[in-house]
Design a protein around this motif. Structure first.
Motif, PDB file in Angstrom:
ATOM      1  N   UNK A 195      -3.504 -19.992  -0.031  1.00 20.93           N
ATOM      2  CA  UNK A 195      -4.187 -20.499  -1.291  1.00 20.93           C
ATOM      3  C   UNK A 195      -5.656 -19.815  -1.440  1.00 20.93           C
ATOM      4  N   UNK A 196      -6.236 -20.081  -2.257  1.00 22.50           N
ATOM      5  CA  UNK A 196      -7.665 -19.690  -2.838  1.00 22.50           C
ATOM      6  C   UNK A 196      -7.520 -18.001  -2.902  1.00 22.50           C
ATOM      7  N   UNK A 197      -6.513 -17.673  -3.404  1.00 21.73           N
ATOM      8  CA  UNK A 197      -6.452 -15.919  -3.939  1.00 21.73           C
ATOM      9  C   UNK A 197      -6.508 -15.980  -5.420  1.00 21.73           C
ATOM     10  N   UNK A 198      -7.977 -15.636  -5.826  1.00 18.24           N
ATOM     11  CA  UNK A 198      -8.158 -15.788  -7.219  1.00 18.24           C
ATOM     12  C   UNK A 198      -7.907 -17.071  -8.038  1.00 18.24           C
ATOM     13  N   UNK A 199      -8.402 -18.121  -7.347  1.00 15.60           N
ATOM     14  CA  UNK A 199      -7.957 -19.517  -8.154  1.00 15.60           C
ATOM     15  C   UNK A 199      -8.635 -19.662  -9.640  1.00 15.60           C
ATOM     16  N   UNK A 200      -7.810 -20.169 -10.450  1.00 17.14           N
ATOM     17  CA  UNK A 200      -8.284 -20.497 -11.821  1.00 17.14           C
ATOM     18  C   UNK A 200      -8.533 -19.207 -12.528  1.00 17.14           C
ATOM     19  N   UNK A 201      -7.894 -18.000 -12.070  1.00 14.78           N
ATOM     20  CA  UNK A 201      -8.006 -16.814 -12.972  1.00 14.78           C
ATOM     21  C   UNK A 201      -6.694 -16.402 -13.532  1.00 14.78           C
ATOM     22  N   UNK A 202      -6.584 -16.523 -14.928  1.00 17.77           N
ATOM     23  CA  UNK A 202      -5.379 -15.961 -15.529  1.00 17.77           C
ATOM     24  C   UNK A 202      -5.413 -14.465 -15.480  1.00 17.77           C
ATOM     25  N   UNK A 203      -3.870 -14.151 -15.208  1.00 19.95           N
ATOM     26  CA  UNK A 203      -3.804 -12.635 -15.334  1.00 19.95           C
ATOM     27  C   UNK A 203      -3.991 -12.121 -16.857  1.00 19.95           C
ATOM     28  N   UNK A 204      -4.831 -11.171 -16.767  1.00 23.92           N
ATOM     29  CA  UNK A 204      -4.984 -10.579 -18.267  1.00 23.92           C
ATOM     30  C   UNK A 204      -3.913  -9.962 -18.776  1.00 23.92           C
ATOM     31  N   UNK A 205      -3.657  -9.997 -20.264  1.00 24.60           N
ATOM     32  CA  UNK A 205      -2.373  -9.366 -20.682  1.00 24.60           C
ATOM     33  C   UNK A 205      -2.719  -7.898 -21.144  1.00 24.60           C
ATOM     34  N   UNK A 206      -1.764  -6.862 -21.519  1.00 25.48           N
ATOM     35  CA  UNK A 206      -2.110  -5.644 -22.121  1.00 25.48           C
ATOM     36  C   UNK A 206      -2.515  -4.734 -21.204  1.00 25.48           C
ATOM     37  N   UNK A 207      -2.218  -4.852 -19.778  1.00 26.83           N
ATOM     38  CA  UNK A 207      -2.509  -3.628 -18.940  1.00 26.83           C
ATOM     39  C   UNK A 207      -1.237  -2.760 -18.887  1.00 26.83           C
ATOM     40  N   UNK A 208      -1.347  -1.781 -17.699  1.00 23.99           N
ATOM     41  CA  UNK A 208      -0.492  -0.695 -17.534  1.00 23.99           C
ATOM     42  C   UNK A 208      -0.031  -1.256 -15.889  1.00 23.99           C
ATOM     43  N   UNK A 209       1.362  -1.219 -15.933  1.00 22.28           N
ATOM     44  CA  UNK A 209       2.282  -1.428 -14.825  1.00 22.28           C
ATOM     45  C   UNK A 209       2.841  -0.155 -14.287  1.00 22.28           C
ATOM     46  N   UNK A 210       2.399   0.134 -12.961  1.00 24.59           N
ATOM     47  CA  UNK A 210       2.761   1.579 -12.391  1.00 24.59           C
ATOM     48  C   UNK A 210       3.663   1.374 -10.942  1.00 24.59           C
ATOM     49  N   UNK A 211       4.748   1.817 -10.854  1.00 22.24           N
ATOM     50  CA  UNK A 211       5.516   1.843  -9.735  1.00 22.24           C
ATOM     51  C   UNK A 211       4.877   3.071  -8.865  1.00 22.24           C
ATOM     52  N   UNK A 212       4.727   2.847  -7.461  1.00 24.35           N
ATOM     53  CA  UNK A 212       4.468   3.840  -6.698  1.00 24.35           C
ATOM     54  C   UNK A 212       3.178   4.422  -6.370  1.00 24.35           C
ATOM     55  N   UNK A 213       2.240   3.814  -7.176  1.00 30.11           N
ATOM     56  CA  UNK A 213       0.839   4.440  -7.126  1.00 30.11           C
ATOM     57  C   UNK A 213      -0.101   3.199  -7.337  1.00 30.11           C
ATOM     58  N   UNK A 214      -1.554   3.317  -6.747  1.00 31.84           N
ATOM     59  CA  UNK A 214      -2.380   2.369  -7.110  1.00 31.84           C
ATOM     60  C   UNK A 214      -3.523   3.025  -7.934  1.00 31.84           C
ATOM     61  N   UNK A 215      -3.662   2.348  -9.013  1.00 30.44           N
ATOM     62  CA  UNK A 215      -4.616   2.959 -10.124  1.00 30.44           C
ATOM     63  C   UNK A 215      -6.074   2.501  -9.806  1.00 30.44           C
ATOM     64  N   UNK A 216      -6.880   3.548  -9.943  1.00 32.03           N
ATOM     65  CA  UNK A 216      -8.276   3.350  -9.938  1.00 32.03           C
ATOM     66  C   UNK A 216      -8.957   3.245 -11.395  1.00 32.03           C
TER      67      UNK A 216
END
Length: 290
Positions: A195-216
């Motif tokens: 628990x306590x992983x970013x509690x009460x933080x809603x995931x923000x909409x409208x982003x970019x979802x990438x497979x295989x890479x970490x985005x900076x």
């Protein structure tokens, strides 16, 4: 004068000798005509073989071009729209897949996927979701000698998952904004929770979802050292925490439950930089790999 002398000389030859010479000339003429006909036949056969070879080569090239065109257009070339895998064979900063759909605002989620990797050290980043102002909105990563980590809004939880043995594994992570509760499943079995992983933080909409890479940054600035190396399939996202029973049923192939937010379908996944799509092994074949 020469022709006259030749005619006179020929006429002066005995009759038997003249007949023998005529026969010899006839034989030579027939041999010559036969050789000409043989050469003509060989020429025609060679032309036909060359044409057939050219046609065979053109047919093969056309088939390859059609396949390339299908891949570039993202048209489904698989028996079923979800029966494919994305292959990322090299650790680079330019091979990746991109999910065309984006996420709505989420207060909970479950992400499941099949993956196979033997990369070392660390399998890299199976997926990352970035939004303006937060490149690490959701990230699953195994980097260097660190354990697999789940990042939510740049906060980190270490997951007790072990998947770098070169075999197919089914993994799921769940999270809810309420108290930041998370769960980690491997091959249908719950291996960790917290628990306590970013509690009460809603995931923000409208982003970019990438497979295989970490985005900076949103959609880019990839780091080759964090790239995923291997194959993945059946990447699905739900807007709720799935029950452990549902996750077990998905992992053991007894049910097919596409994500209600992000389903794994061919026309929703683009590949770039040399990443490729291939028909995937059946769910039962992946189970035999465990």
């Amino acid at each position: 004068k020469h022709q006259l002398r030749a005619n006179v000389s020929y006429a002066a030859l005995p009759t038997e000798l003249r007949e023998m010479l005529q026969r010899r000339l006839g034989d030579l003429e027939r041999q010559l005509l036969s050789k000409v006909a043989e050469l003509e036949d060989e020429k025609s056969l060679l032309h036909n073989e060359t044409s057939a070879h050219r046609q065979k080569t053109e047919t093969a090239l056309n088939a390859l071009l059609e396949r390339v065109s299908e891949l570039e257009k993202g048209n489904s070339a698989f028996k079923s729209p979800d029966e494919f895998k994305v292959s990322l064979p090299l650790r680079t900063n330019y091979l990746y897949g991109k999910i065309k759909k984006t996420l709505p605002e989420l207060y909970a989620f479950t992400v499941c996927l099949w993956l196979r990797s033997s990369a070392s050290p660390g399998i890299g980043t199976p997926f990352s979701y970035a939004v303006p102002g937060q490149a690490n909105e959701i990230v699953l990563i195994e980097w260097g000698n660190n354990p697999i980590e789940l990042l939510i809004n740049d906060k980190v939880a270490q997951l007790p998952l072990f998947v770098s043995d070169g075999k197919w594994h089914h993994i799921c992570v769940t999270w809810t904004t309420r108290d930041g509760m998370w769960e980690a499943f491997q091959d249908g079995e719950k291996l960790g929770t917290g628990e306590n992983l970013a509690p009460w933080h809603p995931i923000k909409p409208g982003g970019v979802l990438i497979l295989g890479q970490e985005q900076d940054t949103v959609g880019g600035r990839f780091d080759a050292t964090q790239a995923f190396v291997g194959e993945m399939s059946q990447f699905n996202i739900w807007d709720r925490v799935l029950k452990a029973e549902d996750i077990m049923n998905i992992a053991n192939c007894s049910t097919n439950m596409p994500g209600n937010i992000i389903p794994w379908v061919d026309n929703n996944v683009d590949v770039f930089g040399g990443a490729t799509k291939w028909p995937v092994e059946t769910c039962e074949e992946r189970l035999l790999d465990l």
